[in-house]
Design a protein around this motif. Structure first.
Motif, PDB file in Angstrom:
ATOM      1  N   GLY A 109       1.917  -5.168   8.837  1.00  0.00           N
ATOM      2  CA  GLY A 109       2.211  -4.066   7.926  1.00  0.00           C
ATOM      3  C   GLY A 109       1.681  -4.259   6.523  1.00  0.00           C
ATOM      4  N   LEU A 110       0.485  -4.833   6.396  1.00  0.00           N
ATOM      5  CA  LEU A 110      -0.067  -5.148   5.072  1.00  0.00           C
ATOM      6  C   LEU A 110      -1.018  -4.081   4.543  1.00  0.00           C
ATOM      7  CD1 LEU A 110      -0.836  -8.955   5.507  1.00  0.00           C
ATOM      8  CD2 LEU A 110       1.013  -7.923   4.194  1.00  0.00           C
ATOM      9  N   GLY A 111      -1.530  -3.238   5.429  1.00  0.00           N
ATOM     10  CA  GLY A 111      -2.503  -2.253   4.998  1.00  0.00           C
ATOM     11  C   GLY A 111      -3.823  -2.871   4.578  1.00  0.00           C
ATOM     12  N   VAL A 112      -4.224  -3.988   5.245  1.00  0.00           N
ATOM     13  CA  VAL A 112      -5.506  -4.639   4.952  1.00  0.00           C
ATOM     14  C   VAL A 112      -6.379  -4.592   6.205  1.00  0.00           C
ATOM     15  CG1 VAL A 112      -4.503  -6.166   3.200  1.00  0.00           C
ATOM     16  CG2 VAL A 112      -4.604  -6.921   5.586  1.00  0.00           C
ATOM     17  N   SER A 113      -7.645  -4.946   6.030  1.00  0.00           N
ATOM     18  CA  SER A 113      -8.598  -4.860   7.133  1.00  0.00           C
ATOM     19  C   SER A 113      -8.441  -6.012   8.110  1.00  0.00           C
ATOM     20  CB  SER A 113     -10.028  -4.865   6.591  1.00  0.00           C
ATOM     21  OG  SER A 113     -10.313  -6.134   6.021  1.00  0.00           O
ATOM     22  N   SER A 114      -9.036  -5.840   9.288  1.00  0.00           N
ATOM     23  CA  SER A 114      -9.037  -6.900  10.289  1.00  0.00           C
ATOM     24  C   SER A 114      -9.766  -8.132   9.773  1.00  0.00           C
ATOM     25  CB  SER A 114      -9.683  -6.385  11.575  1.00  0.00           C
ATOM     26  OG  SER A 114      -9.599  -7.341  12.608  1.00  0.00           O
TER      27      SER A 114
END
Length: 346
Positions: free
Chosen positions: A37-42
């Motif tokens: 749930g960080l909202g960052v890319s793979s």
């Protein structure tokens, strides 16, 4: 590393441990993008995983696979759970059930119920151990010479319980030597539970090795042989070995056999538990933290209860990939419920 970066690492690691516990499969970075749930890319998650692997929190079983937690990763996750523990809500339900199913509040009827409840709740092996004061108490010892260096040891414990064993003294001792040694040991250790007398002898030898006169040195050597390998007669109730056989979580048959043999013998397991308990409350031992290398595929969650005159133990044993949140809540709640039932039987 910034605080934000540290928090991201922690959230990714916690999410990875949760996902691996739930699935038993290596966790891919693509799964963690959503799970953490960080909202960052793979790509960012992959970078974090590489750093966590360098630091020993995760490992990659195969080059193309995702990651799985190491014992250090599990430890991080468990410490996180312990820090965020909330007041126990389920304790009253457990307490009510124990009062209902063990109306006389007797240990021999209460503890089997507890081990069964723990096994069912944690889906692992559940156990409950009577307090040490329930064990046989050392009354006296007698030494009977059998030959030049062989002695029959007769240990008399509470309730007329008698244990006999033959020891090799390693030196020639006459009847007077043996009587003096017995008198010293009876004066020093009478009244202690047998398992505690054994521990007290070893502690005394370690602490005062250079302080003994000849008589005491001889008595302590005899004591060491006398109390060595005595059975720990505290009763231990175990339930749920079939739970591990049904869901072995990748454990080999040989590994399971080692644990099952230890449970069957009980004495070795009791000694192990004694080594982990350094005070009241909850203890979690994970994988490589075990004192016995053969138990490193397993984790142990245990807690103490107080019956008003002694300390007993309840807990669960399962694979390192156990549902720690469930096990901790179950053990914590059971220990508190048992204490309440035994200290307030009404």
């Amino acid at each position: 590393m910034s605080q934000d970066a540290t928090d991201r690492h922690k959230r990714v690691l916690a999410a990875l441990v949760r996902e691996y516990i739930a699935s038993g499969e290596p966790v891919a970075s693509s799964v963690l993008v959503t799970a953490a749930g960080l909202g960052v890319s793979s790509a960012t998650v992959r970078s974090i995983l590489s750093r966590l692997e360098e630091e020993g929190y995760v490992q990659q079983p195969h080059t193309s696979a995702g990651r799985i937690p190491t014992d250090r990763g599990y430890r991080f996750y468990v410490d996180l759970l312990l820090e965020s523990r909330r007041p126990l809500r389920a304790t009253s339900a457990v307490e009510a059930r124990l009062r209902r199913e063990s109306p006389h509040r007797l240990l021999h009827s209460l503890l089997p119920q507890v081990s069964h409840m723990l096994s069912h709740a944690a889906r692992s092996i559940g156990f409950a151990v009577r307090p040490a004061h329930e064990a046989a108490v050392f009354d006296r010892v007698e030494f009977v010479p059998l030959g030049a260096m062989r002695v029959l040891v007769v240990i008399v414990a509470s309730g007329g319980h008698v244990i006999q064993k033959v020891i090799d003294t390693g030196e020639a001792l006459d009847g007077n030597d043996l009587r003096q040694a017995a008198s010293y040991l009876n004066a020093e250790f009478s009244g202690l539970p047998l398992h505690r007398a054994r521990e007290a002898v070893l502690e005394r030898i370690d602490e005062e090795r250079l302080l003994y006169d000849a008589l005491r040195a001889r008595a302590m050597r005899l004591a060491s042989s006398t109390f060595e390998d005595l059975p720990d007669d505290r009763t231990m109730y175990v339930e749920g070995t079939s739970a591990l056989l049904d869901d072995a979580s990748g454990l080999t048959v040989q590994t399971l056999q080692v644990l099952l043999q230890m449970i069957d013998e009980k004495e070795k397991l009791l000694q192990l538990l004694n080594g982990y308990i350094d005070g009241p409350g909850l203890t979690v031992v994970i994988g490589a933290e075990h004192l016995d290398p053969s138990l490193r595929p397993f984790s142990l969650v245990l807690s103490t209860y107080d019956d008003g005159s002694g300390i007993g133990t309840v807990g669960v044993i399962g694979p390192t990939r156990m549902r720690y949140s469930r096990a901790i809540a179950a053990v914590d709640g059971a220990a508190l419920a048992v204490s309440r039932v035994l200290r307030d039987p009404n």
